[in-house]
Write a protein that holds these residues in place. Structure first.
Motif, PDB file in Angstrom:
ATOM      1  N   GLN A 399      50.636  50.261  23.914  1.00  0.00           N
ATOM      2  CA  GLN A 399      50.978  51.683  23.763  1.00  0.00           C
ATOM      3  C   GLN A 399      52.445  51.919  23.419  1.00  0.00           C
ATOM      4  O   GLN A 399      53.062  52.877  23.883  1.00  0.00           O
ATOM      5  CB  GLN A 399      50.555  52.466  25.007  1.00  0.00           C
ATOM      6  CG  GLN A 399      49.057  52.345  25.288  1.00  0.00           C
ATOM      7  CD  GLN A 399      48.561  53.346  26.319  1.00  0.00           C
ATOM      8  OE1 GLN A 399      49.337  53.936  27.048  1.00  0.00           O
ATOM      9  NE2 GLN A 399      47.262  53.550  26.362  1.00  0.00           N
ATOM     10  N   SER A 401      54.228  53.033  20.318  1.00  0.00           N
ATOM     11  CA  SER A 401      53.904  53.525  18.987  1.00  0.00           C
ATOM     12  C   SER A 401      55.176  53.733  18.187  1.00  0.00           C
ATOM     13  O   SER A 401      56.224  54.064  18.730  1.00  0.00           O
ATOM     14  CB  SER A 401      53.078  54.809  19.063  1.00  0.00           C
ATOM     15  OG  SER A 401      53.805  55.836  19.660  1.00  0.00           O
ATOM     16  N   ASP A 446      61.274  56.840  26.960  1.00  0.00           N
ATOM     17  CA  ASP A 446      60.676  56.130  25.819  1.00  0.00           C
ATOM     18  C   ASP A 446      61.439  54.837  25.551  1.00  0.00           C
ATOM     19  O   ASP A 446      60.854  53.778  25.345  1.00  0.00           O
ATOM     20  CB  ASP A 446      60.738  57.003  24.542  1.00  0.00           C
ATOM     21  CG  ASP A 446      59.728  58.136  24.549  1.00  0.00           C
ATOM     22  OD1 ASP A 446      58.547  57.868  24.776  1.00  0.00           O
ATOM     23  OD2 ASP A 446      60.146  59.295  24.323  1.00  0.00           O
ATOM     24  N   GLY A 484      50.019  52.430  31.077  1.00  0.00           N
ATOM     25  CA  GLY A 484      51.205  53.174  31.480  1.00  0.00           C
ATOM     26  C   GLY A 484      51.353  53.303  32.979  1.00  0.00           C
ATOM     27  O   GLY A 484      52.462  53.262  33.510  1.00  0.00           O
TER      28      GLY A 484
ATOM     29  N   ILE B  60      42.749  63.258  23.828  1.00  0.00           N
ATOM     30  CA  ILE B  60      43.295  62.208  24.685  1.00  0.00           C
ATOM     31  C   ILE B  60      43.110  60.827  24.074  1.00  0.00           C
ATOM     32  O   ILE B  60      43.581  59.840  24.634  1.00  0.00           O
ATOM     33  CB  ILE B  60      42.743  62.253  26.121  1.00  0.00           C
ATOM     34  CG1 ILE B  60      41.243  62.141  26.155  1.00  0.00           C
ATOM     35  CG2 ILE B  60      43.211  63.528  26.833  1.00  0.00           C
ATOM     36  CD1 ILE B  60      40.684  62.141  27.584  1.00  0.00           C
ATOM     37  N   MET B  61      42.453  60.756  22.927  1.00  0.00           N
ATOM     38  CA  MET B  61      42.389  59.484  22.208  1.00  0.00           C
ATOM     39  C   MET B  61      43.601  59.285  21.288  1.00  0.00           C
ATOM     40  O   MET B  61      43.755  58.217  20.697  1.00  0.00           O
ATOM     41  CB  MET B  61      41.111  59.426  21.375  1.00  0.00           C
ATOM     42  CG  MET B  61      39.839  59.320  22.218  1.00  0.00           C
ATOM     43  SD  MET B  61      38.347  59.399  21.179  1.00  0.00           S
ATOM     44  CE  MET B  61      38.385  57.733  20.460  1.00  0.00           C
ATOM     45  N   SER B  63      47.608  58.897  20.441  1.00  0.00           N
ATOM     46  CA  SER B  63      48.674  58.240  21.191  1.00  0.00           C
ATOM     47  C   SER B  63      49.667  59.218  21.798  1.00  0.00           C
ATOM     48  O   SER B  63      50.251  58.950  22.840  1.00  0.00           O
ATOM     49  CB  SER B  63      49.406  57.233  20.303  1.00  0.00           C
ATOM     50  OG  SER B  63      49.993  57.880  19.201  1.00  0.00           O
ATOM     51  N   ASN B  65      49.085  61.670  23.404  1.00  0.00           N
ATOM     52  CA  ASN B  65      48.562  62.118  24.690  1.00  0.00           C
ATOM     53  C   ASN B  65      48.308  60.974  25.665  1.00  0.00           C
ATOM     54  O   ASN B  65      47.802  61.198  26.757  1.00  0.00           O
ATOM     55  CB  ASN B  65      47.277  62.924  24.472  1.00  0.00           C
ATOM     56  CG  ASN B  65      47.535  64.194  23.686  1.00  0.00           C
ATOM     57  OD1 ASN B  65      48.465  64.940  23.978  1.00  0.00           O
ATOM     58  ND2 ASN B  65      46.732  64.428  22.655  1.00  0.00           N
ATOM     59  N   PHE B  66      48.656  59.751  25.263  1.00  0.00           N
ATOM     60  CA  PHE B  66      48.525  58.633  26.198  1.00  0.00           C
ATOM     61  C   PHE B  66      49.535  58.833  27.312  1.00  0.00           C
ATOM     62  O   PHE B  66      50.723  59.083  27.051  1.00  0.00           O
ATOM     63  CB  PHE B  66      48.812  57.295  25.508  1.00  0.00           C
ATOM     64  CG  PHE B  66      47.783  56.874  24.504  1.00  0.00           C
ATOM     65  CD1 PHE B  66      46.589  57.553  24.353  1.00  0.00           C
ATOM     66  CD2 PHE B  66      48.011  55.762  23.702  1.00  0.00           C
ATOM     67  CE1 PHE B  66      45.642  57.149  23.417  1.00  0.00           C
ATOM     68  CE2 PHE B  66      47.072  55.342  22.772  1.00  0.00           C
ATOM     69  CZ  PHE B  66      45.885  56.044  22.619  1.00  0.00           C
ATOM     70  N   LEU B  67      49.076  58.672  28.531  1.00  0.00           N
ATOM     71  CA  LEU B  67      50.000  58.887  29.653  1.00  0.00           C
ATOM     72  C   LEU B  67      51.097  57.833  29.674  1.00  0.00           C
ATOM     73  O   LEU B  67      52.202  58.088  30.119  1.00  0.00           O
ATOM     74  CB  LEU B  67      49.231  58.873  30.968  1.00  0.00           C
ATOM     75  CG  LEU B  67      48.182  59.986  31.085  1.00  0.00           C
ATOM     76  CD1 LEU B  67      47.407  59.849  32.375  1.00  0.00           C
ATOM     77  CD2 LEU B  67      48.857  61.354  31.013  1.00  0.00           C
ATOM     78  N   GLY B  68      50.793  56.640  29.168  1.00  0.00           N
ATOM     79  CA  GLY B  68      51.794  55.581  29.258  1.00  0.00           C
ATOM     80  C   GLY B  68      52.430  55.258  27.926  1.00  0.00           C
ATOM     81  O   GLY B  68      53.049  54.215  27.760  1.00  0.00           O
ATOM     82  N   ASN B  69      52.271  56.138  26.955  1.00  0.00           N
ATOM     83  CA  ASN B  69      52.788  55.822  25.627  1.00  0.00           C
ATOM     84  C   ASN B  69      54.312  55.890  25.589  1.00  0.00           C
ATOM     85  O   ASN B  69      54.941  56.684  26.267  1.00  0.00           O
ATOM     86  CB  ASN B  69      52.243  56.837  24.622  1.00  0.00           C
ATOM     87  CG  ASN B  69      52.298  56.316  23.201  1.00  0.00           C
ATOM     88  OD1 ASN B  69      51.649  55.328  22.881  1.00  0.00           O
ATOM     89  ND2 ASN B  69      53.096  56.968  22.365  1.00  0.00           N
ATOM     90  N   CYS B  70      54.928  55.021  24.782  1.00  0.00           N
ATOM     91  CA  CYS B  70      56.329  55.249  24.449  1.00  0.00           C
ATOM     92  C   CYS B  70      56.460  55.204  22.940  1.00  0.00           C
ATOM     93  O   CYS B  70      55.906  54.336  22.274  1.00  0.00           O
ATOM     94  CB  CYS B  70      57.259  54.256  25.139  1.00  0.00           C
ATOM     95  SG  CYS B  70      57.129  52.577  24.565  1.00  0.00           S
ATOM     96  N   GLY B  71      57.121  56.167  22.401  1.00  0.00           N
ATOM     97  CA  GLY B  71      57.213  56.292  20.951  1.00  0.00           C
ATOM     98  C   GLY B  71      58.611  55.989  20.464  1.00  0.00           C
ATOM     99  O   GLY B  71      59.583  56.540  20.967  1.00  0.00           O
ATOM    100  N   ARG B  78      55.279  64.398  18.815  1.00  0.00           N
ATOM    101  CA  ARG B  78      55.960  65.151  19.874  1.00  0.00           C
ATOM    102  C   ARG B  78      55.891  66.642  19.546  1.00  0.00           C
ATOM    103  O   ARG B  78      55.978  67.034  18.379  1.00  0.00           O
ATOM    104  CB  ARG B  78      57.416  64.740  19.968  1.00  0.00           C
ATOM    105  CG  ARG B  78      57.597  63.300  20.411  1.00  0.00           C
ATOM    106  CD  ARG B  78      59.067  62.905  20.411  1.00  0.00           C
ATOM    107  NE  ARG B  78      59.217  61.489  20.708  1.00  0.00           N
ATOM    108  CZ  ARG B  78      59.789  60.601  19.898  1.00  0.00           C
ATOM    109  NH1 ARG B  78      60.295  60.977  18.734  1.00  0.00           N
ATOM    110  NH2 ARG B  78      59.864  59.337  20.257  1.00  0.00           N
TER     111      ARG B  78
END
Lengths: 488, 488, 488, 488
Positions: A399, A401, A446, A484, B60-61, B63, B65-71, B78
């Protein structure tokens, strides 16, 4: 409520309280007044309540919301689904008329106001962001690439003989396609390597113009924001050349509004030479959903020409999004976002440099790129053939991205044109690398998460080959799989 | 909730009740399953609750909206404003990739599903509406006109020599502009008068092709839905000509999905001859906000070629609107709307005929136009020079929208091309007239109000000249000014 | 927007169009005016847009929404969650003041207006529904039972010696508890069987009053709406007795507004005798969420006394719900719902009678009950001991809600009082039975599905004993488990 | 979507992306799981998306949202207005059953879960806020005053002889009324002046108990949070007395959860003596709309007894509000709010002290009151008879809400009981004063605006008499009238 309705309210509720309530209403009206009169983004952001009231007021000015309207045309702003009506605040008529995307619609005074105000507020923000002499702009509900296409199509009518577009190479498909779609032949100018940076080969541009004949060149199509180690084009020099040879100059400023450096380049280019239009993405600069762009320029009439090229009405959705966003942020809020982005860029580059050193890699030295960074993957690349792409997929699975690994030597054919070293903006960049960017809205969290996960992935390679267990399994939502939640 | 969470719920609430609740959830899941497996519009419409749940699941599919995502990219979905996020159900990534507007995005599985499903459901509805052999289509967030432009730009690559587009005249600016914007020269074929109707001059088309040389013709650009007394083009004959001369054929079917006649023409044209693509507006056929179109055709690969011409990602907003709408209507709901439209057409034509007779005018006899009607204003026109346009503005002020008066002899220049008798599709139509249409979503109440108001306006003229008092004054919301409320 | 803001808009958009838009606004304002001036439910329902605008206007009259407000108290209408603020349309201050739930709040002119208007509109609807001489009412955010308690507590101050409440038996726990909670001793008057009906034993009521002494009786607590075979109490006779003995009379009219018969009984009772207050549920009569009641009566001062008994402010949520609902329905919409309910009652009783005959059961003859019906389960009961309760659970599992099986001989102790034959309103009803009701909002589809499923269940018993397989298994959402989707 | 639907999605979108999406869903499910298993407020707040998904999941477990449900009862969760359905997230059935407000409803597993979880999460927060040994609590959709009434009504059944409630005076109408409404006689214990503070006269309480006879006393009704110069009651001493005399003790902790001091008093009281229940407002402690309270205590069975006294179902709206709020804040967010409140209290008292000195007034010394402050208006009072009340109305007009001026010597009769010196909690407080409070959610901006405006008002008096021009006129929204906008 109007004065008479406040009066009627006093039948039910103490007049002093109603009066207080009426005064409360006034403050909202005054905000609208200032906006309508000045057409500028308010210094301080509006609360949601004022924004909603404003949109509601706009909506009831449109004929589809008239209580006594009867429609006997083929396009009456009818809506079958309440969900759809609500999500558009009942603004259904879109923007523009068949002749001009900036024109006012008789049936829809509210939507027309929305359109005018959005363009006006956006123009104000472009000035704030650094292009102080911009004179006109409009929001168009198309991607940056398609908006570039529209500019090229407009130029066709001014330069009927021209067939070529001079294009300093930038490895992003939609930039290239924007020219192809418009029916022109892109003339790719390879970048030159200066230190780690890839920069515009200004001499090659001029040589090519002479070679092709200025009258056969539709325009120069340059780029500001881009992935490191490429850096923004030398806009000043290009603008001067364009001016000298009387060639239009279209700048792809995709996510450049967020960077004062990119905006400064455009301002300077326009000052010393020629820039006809510069195009930017709404989503990448204003944190709204994908789908809109701003076409801006220094000549009122040229920008109007472009807006008149769009045949038919258009979606108001991107305009609505950016207007809501700017009203809620205010100028101060947007400035704050720009400031935080810059700080986050420093933080990201500092941390990434440290991490790179741990793994005997280095942060490429690209001082002219204000947004994107690149970390070499030289040693990783030596590790195994597939390590670089494997790293990419590991990051995706974890995750992360937006991190982009660039291996050496990929070939890509786009509309019959073959790019060597695709993604790296040059045929043979010295090493594989990884990109990360500090874009508007990025949070410290992030950066920290990214570095933690990147570190983990890099460690995997160190412990001899990744033994294939690196991809977490999806096993029906047990606690261990939540990337996450567990890790951080 | 998944099975484990239902299990955990039994700690708090009686297991039998939880089980009943879980079963309630199943019914929603099953609806989704059928949609995902069949890709067709459900027969019965879904309630809002199921649609919202579905959109929530899609969101929620993605990215963002992924709770653990980092962009760490430049486009991470955003969103600065909560209002904006909510109105898009948190689907922020738009549709398509830089290479192809129909492509799937790795970062956004949910948005990608949305895109695929929308195109699939829309294809299903096109079949239902009468073009049973259509093979592919996609929703594009651009007006009909710009979508036509995209088709022409795609054809350019297939017919590099071609400069001309053969176009049976239809007086709608964006149709004409769609060709100009694409950089082609429209070759206008004047219509022929048959009774009251204006119909395609098929011979002139063929003659012009021979004249210009087939290889110099990019395509024939025909039209179905249009304002009476023009009627849909003779698609069968045109399609046969295109087939014979190996010339592409693009059909502007702007609001034709709502009419089985228009759809039948396309189906027939494709059967006996050649139709490469047909374009239709989303808003005019599906009662959604302005801003989207459907590009459809009979050759999978050609439709894909067009979708690959759109450079960059695009707004998902029109796709979202039409998907919500079709899921909430269901096939049965849409069929019902089509049925009601037809009935309303009969009703409107009957009533308008009666009213016309009262004023010594007549309903023009245009049996081939299934949507639009025209009532002559011959006597009114004789009344005074300005009477016809005055009638138009009187109707506007009385909140009649979509009624269009067409005086004789207006000249209009569009992109340097001068149209005589503009708006009437021909240089010299025998009389001035008024248009009204029975479009999808029209209610009996619309018709009745329209006729009542039209009657009042016509009466004004009878009583000798309108004495200038016909326009209601806006006097600060007193009870007399409310057009709709008081009158009806 | 006010006049000045419309003026400012003309800078951006054609004045004629803005004027048209301003006129559009007027129509909304006029609707509000009529509501504010007349305080009555509009004849025709309002569209959502007008209702939302109205609520928005109310909200900005409350101090928590003043742009320049500063709060230094302990209750300032601050809201931590945006979701919560939005779902209450930013009306946060509730209704009433510490002294009186109907009082106006200085801090919250908008919420106060909401409260006043709701009570006024509801009063209007009670008249429309049949109690034409009602003089005052208020909405209270408590269940019917708790509202009855509040009435009894108010009466205590007027009749300090009284300890008893005379109560013709109705087997619904909260009715009984309402008296217990208020601290009084319920004196249960058993019903008499007349044909199949259970009716008020008027003589027993009078005898009991004489027995206890009128001054020791707080009030008579009668009931209209109830489950068959019980029927509404003989209100006329009871009211006359109350009048004769100078005893207050409180009527539980829980879901009686929907029935003209129940309302007629109250009107008649008040005409010929004494009714002090009648209480009704909001959810059961107006299709809003559970949680509110209306306390209404014929003496202004008594109703005010009750409203002054509620200590503290209260939730505006039920008031908001019923106001939105009535504005959206309009009087005509509510009348239509009442009409449909009556028709559905006929349909349900006809169909249920037929089905009963198939299984050698019969529809009990209860002509005085206008809402609830009962079908005997005499033969089923003979079938096996558990058959009746088993039928109940089968219906529950098959998603039939609200059907109630009443076996013979259940005992139930509520607050130390033991009821024989509980649920059947009498100690020994002749047979077991099943209840179904035609309540407001019921659809033909509900009736049809109910009868189909009931039929299936009854069939199961016929085929000798149910072999235990009748409960569908929950197996992870396979297609067979979806009760509603597959069966129908 | 369940596993099978994710599977079906792979038909349309790359399996790897779908898998990533499915994993995204898992994280949300895991959050729910932890909540369901632990029943505690999550440490970190949830985003809106997760909360909405959660509420959606609850809603589809209720029978009114079953796709195949058929309802034949009188209360089926039908909703006439879509606006109403949406604002309640389609949770229509309320909470509780006729027998018990905490009971589970067979028809509504989702609403039942909501109810259970809310009570559980709220209990967790009460512990966090300082009452660590609390064992049970429930949310009730009634004001604090009415909730106190419910407690007293419950005690009546346990102490049938008791007529009196011992009540240390607190000048807040609904506290007094809560006893009157329940049918008891309040026995007012006057406070004693210690320095500037008004404190509990513990000896008088004990003397009165002996005087009346313990068995005749229903309970002691004490108060924590209150306006300075009154301070929280001496709970420890009162609790010991209650324990000694075996008298129940009910604590009105209206806005005390926000203060660790108030909570500590309750914890200590329960440790050393007897506290049966403590009641607190939802809106004042959790920043939700007015209308709910929490009844909490240390004996499971007593709290259950109270919950069983509420006759009938009840509104879920306050429960929903507080659950949404606490999930969105998380424990950390709530702790942060508590911390900020304390800081703001210091800031407010420091600034108010300074301002007081400027005008020769002083901040009263009330160290035991952790929330409310009082500034003397001794000199102002000497200035003119009306000056103090005039100051109050000036502050109101200037959009200062919640500031309360307390003149000397007001008389007030509440339900036949006359209070001398009403509002000041004592018959003769030495001076007039002004209250301001630092309540949860207050911002520094509130304090600064308040002091600025107060300063301006005080200045007016200094310049000799206010000459009547102090109240701003409402003149149709010109720029000068907007209190908040222009001044600050």
């Amino acid at each position: 409520m109007n004065v008479e309705n406040f009066g009627a309210s006093e039948r039910l509720v103490n007049a002093a309280y109603v009066r207080q309530g009426a005064q409360g209403r006034c403050a909202h009206e005054l905000r609208l007044r200032v906006l309508l009169e000045q057409g500028k983004c308010p210094e301080d952001g509006w609360d949601e309540s004022t924004i909603e009231l404003f949109l509601h007021e706009l909506a009831i000015m449109d004929s589809n919301n008239f209580l006594g309207n009867c429609g006997v045309g083929e396009r009456e702003g009818r809506v079958a689904s309440g969900m759809v009506a609500r999500r558009h605040y009942r603004l259904i008529h879109g923007i523009g008329r068949s002749g001009d995307i900036s024109a006012v619609q008789p049936k829809a005074a509210g939507s027309s106001l929305l359109n005018k105000l959005t363009n006006s507020v956006v123009l104000d923000i472009i000035k704030l962001a650094g292009v102080r002499t911009v004179t006109n702009c409009f929001v168009v509900p198309m991607a940056t690439g398609m908006s570039l296409t529209l500019c090229f199509l407009t130029l066709r009518h001014k330069r009927p003989k021209a067939k070529y577009i001079i294009w300093p190479r930038i490895d992003q498909k939609s930039c290239f396609k924007s020219m192809i779609t418009a029916g022109f032949e892109p003339v790719v100018i390879e970048n030159v390597l200066e230190g780690d940076e890839l920069r515009t080969d200004v001499k090659a541009v001029e040589a090519k113009i002479q070679d092709l004949g200025a009258e056969n060149v539709l325009c120069v199509h340059s780029t500001t924001s881009c992935f490191a180690p490429r850096v923004p084009d030398r806009l000043e020099e290009l603008s001067v050349i364009c001016s000298n040879y009387d060639i239009p100059h279209i700048v792809n400023n995709a996510y450049g509004i967020q960077s004062s450096k990119c905006m400064h380049l455009i301002q300077q280019g326009a000052r010393v030479g020629r820039i006809d239009a510069f195009i930017q993405s709404l989503d990448k600069n204003f944190m709204v959903p994908v789908g809109g762009a701003i076409i801006a320029g220094f000549s009122d009439s040229f920008i109007q020409d472009i807006s008149k090229m769009y045949p038919g009405r258009a979606s108001a959705s991107p305009s609505l999004d950016v207007l809501i966003t700017l009203l809620s942020l205010g100028e101060s809020g947007y400035r704050q976002l720009l400031k935080e982005r810059k700080e986050m860029f420093s933080y990201l580059s500092g941390q990434l440099r440290k991490l790179a050193e741990v793994y005997n890699e280095r942060l490429l030295n690209t001082p002219h790129n204000p947004i994107s960074l690149a970390m070499s993957l030289e040693n990783l690349d030596k590790h195994s053939d597939m390590a670089v792409t494997q790293l990419g997929s590991m990051l995706f699975t974890r995750q992360v991205s937006g991190a982009r690994v660039v291996p050496l030597g990929s070939l890509q054919t786009v509309n019959n044109y073959t790019f060597k070293g695709f993604m790296s903006h040059t045929n043979n960049y010295p090493c594989a690398y990884l990109n990360a960017a500090s874009a508007i809205g990025m949070k410290k969290q992030d950066v920290d998460l990214f570095l933690k996960r990147l570190d983990k992935c890099m460690k995997t390679f160190r412990k001899e080959k990744s033994n294939g267990k690196d991809v977490p399994e999806m096993d029906n939502c047990t606690k261990h799989t939540s990337v996450g939640e567990t890790e951080d």
